[in-house]
Motif scaffolding. Structure first.
Motif, short mmCIF file in Angstrom:
data_model
loop_
_atom_site.label_atom_id
_atom_site.label_comp_id
_atom_site.label_asym_id
_atom_site.label_seq_id
_atom_site.Cartn_x
_atom_site.Cartn_y
_atom_site.Cartn_z
N ILE A 201 -39.91 37.06 157.98
CA ILE A 201 -40.72 36.38 159.01
C ILE A 201 -40.96 34.93 158.61
O ILE A 201 -40.78 34.01 159.42
N TRP A 202 -41.34 34.72 157.35
CA TRP A 202 -41.71 33.39 156.88
C TRP A 202 -40.51 32.44 156.85
O TRP A 202 -40.62 31.27 157.19
N ASN A 203 -39.36 32.97 156.39
CA ASN A 203 -38.20 32.09 156.17
C ASN A 203 -37.20 32.05 157.32
O ASN A 203 -36.36 31.14 157.37
N ILE A 204 -37.27 33.04 158.21
CA ILE A 204 -36.29 33.05 159.32
C ILE A 204 -36.98 32.96 160.68
O ILE A 204 -36.73 32.02 161.44
N SER A 205 -37.86 33.92 160.97
CA SER A 205 -38.45 33.97 162.32
C SER A 205 -39.24 32.69 162.63
O SER A 205 -38.99 32.02 163.63
N LEU A 206 -40.20 32.38 161.76
CA LEU A 206 -41.08 31.25 162.06
C LEU A 206 -40.34 29.91 162.14
O LEU A 206 -40.56 29.15 163.10
#
Lengths: 288, 432
Positions: A201-206
């Motif tokens: 989530i932190w490194n790809i989604s956001l």
């Protein structure tokens, strides 16, 4: 290419955007100019006199203005992060189509279809200090009745709850559509590389939905800076001015007190504040 | 096909003729009235019908809003010089402010000296600003103390007497209200309340408390002094009483409640309200109720709320003559005065009708509940105290409504009144 065709192709794009530009001018630019212009005048009997920046001086000297500005700030400092965080968490949870996701999605979308005025009225009835259903439930559980909207220690918190409830699902909808547009192959590649959960989530989604998050942050801030419906419908700025946001203050100054110059000065100041905050937000969000 | 076309043409012709008929009727001048929605609609319809019989060339069209919205619409429309409104329903103490903003037209030329002598002097003064007369009175008002006999019986509390000489004090009413609540709903689960005001937190009613304690709304020649006025000792005493009702003695509801409904449903022991609800309470089946004179603070002055609606011609009206004609009929001519009193249910301002009620010459005011009007008229002539006459009444009224609401909901009276004085003083700055 013939001269007529060249002219036509040059003019057509402008003609196509003209209606949008015209509407933008009528509904956005013209009122802004009117506000700024009107803030330089004051009413003396039946006449309007040019007074320059006197309305602004009066405003800055007024304790009520600074109180309203502070109230607006407190309201936004709670509502904007809460709405966006709630929206983001729920969007992340629902975008993977979990079991029962359709039911939750439908439930969360209900409040989009309800106007803020209606939502405020319903919440107001539920939170009524004497006859509200929430106090009845508290009494049933042996908990003391609460004043909610009628006491300065709770009124602002109640309005924040109402606005968060009403607003989060709209941002959730936008974030979900953005999250769902991320190609699955990226997640699969990350999985192969050993990334999972919060790390993904932190490194790809956001990072990939960053433009959407910027849009949501800026829109959410500017919308909530202008909010006054729940205050108008439920507390009228009270108790003890604890919910008297700047927009409500301007509304009352204009429609109750018929003081057009001061009201326009307040609106202009609110626009300046909004512009400053949004500029800072955009600079922050656009940093690599 | 030809038949269909012929039929269509005939229909179009008929429509055109019909349109002409409507147009012919519409040649009469139409006066647009900005008034209150709800019960007032039927009242104005009755006025329009009766007025129309003698004035077939003048039609009345209503534009109705609830009270708060009506005030805002009025500010927006008249503030922008809108010509669509003709007759302005003017709240008596707002006259100064409306004139200052240029909303009203002076109309003394439509009223003779004899006409002006129709009304009590107080009402004439309220409609006069400077040397001009702007707003003839439609009606005035007074207040009564309504009580629920069944609740008082159940609590073993004696009924108040209805004679003005036996008027209760606010302290006595509070004691009786506490007795009812303690006897019938000690833990607050039955929804029984002791005392409430019909217009919750509205200065029109609540101002009677500080007025009785010796307080005034504004001071100074221009009526623009409020610091040390609305937060003086008398006001603090009165507002402490108001605070105690809801917070210490817990006999008055907090939050938002329709107190008329509370009383009608038998959940309220005492209601302070106007005479305009006499008929509606009388129509509630099973409601066993009575009335008494409006209370006052022990050892203090008797102060009763008063004044109501006046009628004015918009400064931007395209039909000032016709509008003034309607106003004249409603406020100066016997037929209109009687009809308006009958319809609106509030106290008349016409001296002859007030005297008629006090003397009960027609015998219509002998029986319950209409007998209450004799108390109202007596109080109106002897103890009525008007709201502050100030050009900034609107700002004053708004700030005080907020203050009363805050106090009822638990804010400290002194602190809240100081706050209100500060706000009103700041709002009045533009008039100085």
């Amino acid at each position: 290419m013939k001269k007529g065709v060249r002219l036509h192709s040059r003019v057509t794009p402008y003609m196509l955007v003209l209606p949008a530009i015209a509407l933008l001018f009528i509904f956005k630019v013209y009122p802004i100019i009117t506000s700024i212009w009107g803030s330089l005048y004051t009413r003396k009997g039946t006449e309007y006199l040019f007074v320059g920046l006197k309305n602004y001086k009066t405003l800055f000297d007024s304790a009520a203005f600074w109180r309203s500005l502070k109230t607006t700030g407190v309201f936004n400092l709670w509502v904007v992060p809460t709405q966006l965080l709630l929206a983001l968490v729920l969007a992340l949870m629902l975008c993977n189509n979990p079991r029962g996701g359709i039911v939750f999605r439908s439930v969360f979308f209900i409040n989009i279809g309800i106007s803020l005025a209606t939502a405020s009225t319903i919440w107001g009835l539920m939170m009524d200090a004497s006859n509200g259903i929430i106090n009845s439930m508290l009494t049933a559980f042996g908990i003391a009745q609460q004043p909610f909207l009628t006491h300065k220690s709770q009124a602002m918190a109640c309005l924040i709850v109402i606005c968060c409830w009403k607003g989060f699902s709209y941002w959730m909808l936008i974030m979900m559509s953005s999250l769902q547009s991320i190609p699955k192959s990226i997640y699969e590649a990350a999985k192969i590389d050993g990334s999972s959960g919060l790390h993904t989530i932190w490194n790809i989604s956001l990072p990939l939905i960053r433009p959407t998050l910027t849009f949501c942050l800026v829109s959410c801030t500017s919308i909530n800076l202008m909010v006054f419906t729940p205050m108008y419908a439920l507390t009228n700025g009270g108790p003890s001015r604890s919910t008297n946001v700047l927009m409500l203050n301007a509304y009352v100054t204009l429609f109750q007190n018929s003081d057009r110059g001061s009201a326009y000065a307040m609106i202009t100041m609110l626009m300046v504040v909004c512009f400053l905050i949004v500029s800072i937000q955009m600079r922050g969000m656009n940093k690599k | 096909m030809k038949k269909i076309i012929s039929l269509l043409l005939v229909a179009l012709l008929a429509l055109a003729l019909g349109g002409t008929t409507v147009f012919a009727e519409a040649e009469a001048t139409t006066i647009r009235v900005l008034a209150l929605s709800g019960d007032d609609e039927a009242r104005w319809m009755a006025v329009a019908e009766a007025f129309g019989k003698t004035h077939p060339d003048i039609n009345i069209e209503l534009e109705l809003y609830p009270y708060e919205q009506m005030m805002e619409v009025l500010e927006v429309k008249l503030g922008s010089g809108d010509t669509s409104l003709d007759l302005i329903y003017t709240n008596a103490p707002e006259t100064d402010g409306y004139v200052d903003r240029g909303y009203l037209m002076p109309i003394e030329q439509y009223f003779t000296e004899e006409d002006m002598d129709t009304w009590v002097q107080k009402s004439v003064d309220l409609g006069t600003v400077g040397d001009h007369f702007y707003a003839p009175p439609l009606n005035s008002s007074s207040q009564l103390l309504y009580f629920n006999k069944d609740l008082l019986d159940q609590a073993g509390v004696a009924y108040p007497e209805s004679a003005v000489e036996a008027r209760l004090t606010w302290e006595q009413v509070a004691e009786m209200a506490q007795a009812v609540v303690q006897a019938l709903d000690p833990d607050g689960t039955n929804g029984i309340w002791g005392l409430a005001y019909q217009q919750v937190d509205v200065p029109y009613q609540i101002l009677a408390l500080p007025n009785s304690a010796g307080g005034v709304g504004v001071k100074g020649e221009t009526g623009l002094e409020v610091m040390g006025v609305v937060n003086d000792e008398a006001w603090v005493k009165a507002m402490t009483y108001y605070y105690d009702l809801a917070n210490t003695w817990n006999v008055m509801p907090k939050g938002t409640s329709s107190t008329d409904e509370l009383f009608s449903s038998g959940k309220l022991a005492f209601l302070v309200g106007g005479p305009w609800v006499l008929n509606s309470f009388d129509a509630v089946e099973g409601l066993n109720w009575g009335y008494a004179a409006h209370p006052y603070f022990e050892g203090c002055e008797i102060a009763i709320p008063t004044d109501s609606w006046h009628l004015s011609v918009s400064a931007f009206s395209q039909h000032p003559d016709e509008t003034a004609e309607l106003i004249h009929w409603m406020t100066c001519e016997e037929e209109g005065i009687r009809l308006c009193f009958e319809q609106f249910g509030n106290l008349p301002c016409a001296k002859f009708l007030l005297q008629e009620i006090i003397d009960n010459t027609s015998g219509a005011y002998s029986d319950f509940p209409m007998s209450a009007y004799s108390i109202c008229c007596y109080d109106e002539l002897n103890y009525s105290v008007s709201r502050p006459a100030t050009v900034g009444f609107r700002e004053w009224d708004y700030a005080m409504t907020q203050a009363f609401s805050d106090i009822r909901n638990g804010a400290d009276p002194q602190e809240t009144l100081d706050f209100a004085a500060e706000d009103i003083d700041a709002a009045f700055a533009k008039y100085r």
